[in-house]
Write a protein that holds these residues in place. Sequence first.
Motif, PDB file in Angstrom:
ATOM      1  N   THR A 195      -4.407   2.971  12.377  1.00 52.14           N
ATOM      2  CA  THR A 195      -4.253   4.131  13.400  1.00 52.14           C
ATOM      3  C   THR A 195      -5.527   4.409  13.877  1.00 52.14           C
ATOM      4  O   THR A 195      -5.581   5.195  15.117  1.00 52.14           O
ATOM      5  CB  THR A 195      -3.578   5.257  12.369  1.00 52.14           C
ATOM      6  OG1 THR A 195      -2.409   4.656  11.834  1.00 52.14           O
ATOM      7  CG2 THR A 195      -3.221   6.594  13.403  1.00 52.14           C
TER       8      THR A 195
ATOM      9  N   VAL B 225      -6.579   5.420  17.669  1.00 50.59           N
ATOM     10  CA  VAL B 225      -7.338   6.616  18.132  1.00 50.59           C
ATOM     11  C   VAL B 225      -8.443   6.124  19.164  1.00 50.59           C
ATOM     12  O   VAL B 225      -8.839   6.756  20.075  1.00 50.59           O
ATOM     13  CB  VAL B 225      -7.957   7.534  16.901  1.00 50.59           C
ATOM     14  CG1 VAL B 225      -8.925   8.567  17.248  1.00 50.59           C
ATOM     15  CG2 VAL B 225      -6.855   8.001  16.099  1.00 50.59           C
TER      16      VAL B 225
ATOM     17  N   VAL C 283      -4.182  13.000  17.813  1.00 53.48           N
ATOM     18  CA  VAL C 283      -3.155  12.025  17.209  1.00 53.48           C
ATOM     19  C   VAL C 283      -2.744  12.588  15.933  1.00 53.48           C
ATOM     20  O   VAL C 283      -1.541  12.401  15.494  1.00 53.48           O
ATOM     21  CB  VAL C 283      -3.978  10.498  16.948  1.00 53.48           C
ATOM     22  CG1 VAL C 283      -3.274   9.947  15.994  1.00 53.48           C
ATOM     23  CG2 VAL C 283      -4.057   9.889  18.041  1.00 53.48           C
TER      24      VAL C 283
ATOM     25  N   SER D  87       1.336  12.971  15.249  1.00 48.15           N
ATOM     26  CA  SER D  87       1.998  12.548  14.239  1.00 48.15           C
ATOM     27  C   SER D  87       2.634  13.734  13.291  1.00 48.15           C
ATOM     28  O   SER D  87       3.692  13.456  12.859  1.00 48.15           O
ATOM     29  CB  SER D  87       0.825  12.048  13.342  1.00 48.15           C
ATOM     30  OG  SER D  87       0.180  10.920  14.036  1.00 48.15           O
TER      31      SER D  87
ATOM     32  N   VAL E  36       2.221   7.388  17.788  1.00 50.58           N
ATOM     33  CA  VAL E  36       0.838   7.246  18.056  1.00 50.58           C
ATOM     34  C   VAL E  36       0.681   5.759  19.004  1.00 50.58           C
ATOM     35  O   VAL E  36      -0.043   5.894  19.806  1.00 50.58           O
ATOM     36  CB  VAL E  36      -0.017   6.775  16.548  1.00 50.58           C
ATOM     37  CG1 VAL E  36      -1.425   6.436  16.765  1.00 50.58           C
ATOM     38  CG2 VAL E  36       0.069   8.102  15.880  1.00 50.58           C
TER      39      VAL E  36
END
Length: 287
Positions: free
Chosen positions: A222, A226, A245, A249, A264
Motif C-alpha cells: 500500500t 501511495v 489514501v 481506505s 487504493v
Amino acid sequence: MLQQAFNGLVGGAFYALLALGLAVIFGMLGVVNFAHGAFYMLGAFGAFVLLDSFGVNFWLALLLIPVVLGAVGVVLERLFIRRLTPLDPLYNFLFTFGLALILQDLVKRQYGVQSQPYPRPSALGGSIDLVVFSYPAYQVFVLAVSAVVCGAVWVVLTRTRVGMIVRAATERPELTRALGIDVGRWVTPVFGFGIALAGFAGVLAAPMRAVNPLMGADLIITVFAVVVIGGLGSVFGSVAAGFAVGLVSALGNLYTPALSQTLVFILMAAVLLWRPAGLFGREEAFR
C-alpha cells in the motif's frame, strides 16, 4: 462518518511517514527500497524488546530506535547499496527484497509468528473530547506527531540551505550535479534518514498495531501505491497522498467494505492513466 475520517487520517499518518522515507531514498538513489516495511517492523519489535528485556519505556524507545536503525541504514548503504547503484535498478530491488525476507525470517525464528503485546503509554491511555465525538488519546498523539514530523521535514527541505540541496538532489539529481554539487556526499545520510523514519513509524505503531514479523509486509504494498500516486521522488506528493489514501481506505471501509482494500489500487490505476508521473511527479522523467 467524521470518526471514520479521523481513523483514516491516523492510518494515513503511517503511510505518510513511510512514503516520505521511500520518496527521499528513491529520489536521490533511484532505489526502490523493498526492505522499508521490514525496518518499520524492526522499529516496532525494537520497542517491544527494549521494554520486555530492559524496561525501556515508549518515550525513550521513540528516540533511540530511529537513531539505531538510521545508523544501520548508513552502514547498509555504504556496504551494499552503493556497490549496486551503478548497475541496473533491478539489482537493488532484488537485494532489498531479499533483505526484507531475511529480516522477517530472523524475527520469526526468535519470536515466532504470534503478535507481541505492547502497552500504550500511561499518559496517553484515556480519550480526548473532540466536541463531536471522543477519540483515543494515543491516536490523536500519533496524528499530531506524524503531522509535526512531516511538517518539520518539509520546513527543513524548503527553508534551509542543506534542505534545498537535498531536495534538489532528490527531485533533479542530474541538474544538481550539473551545477557542481556533489550529490554523492548526501546519499548516505539521506538513506539513513529514510530508514530512521520507517523505524520511527514502527515505534508509533507498536501500541496500536499487532507487533509481528509480517506487519511490514502487510503495509509496504500500500505504501508503494501511495508513493506512485503522489509521484515518485516527490516529498510533498508522498505525504499528501499518504493522508489521502488513509482517508479513501477508511471511508471506503464505511461505505463499500468489500472494496475498501481495492480502492487504493483503483485510485493508483486512475492516477497513472491520467498522469503517469503521479499527482506531484515530474512528467519529463517519464518521456
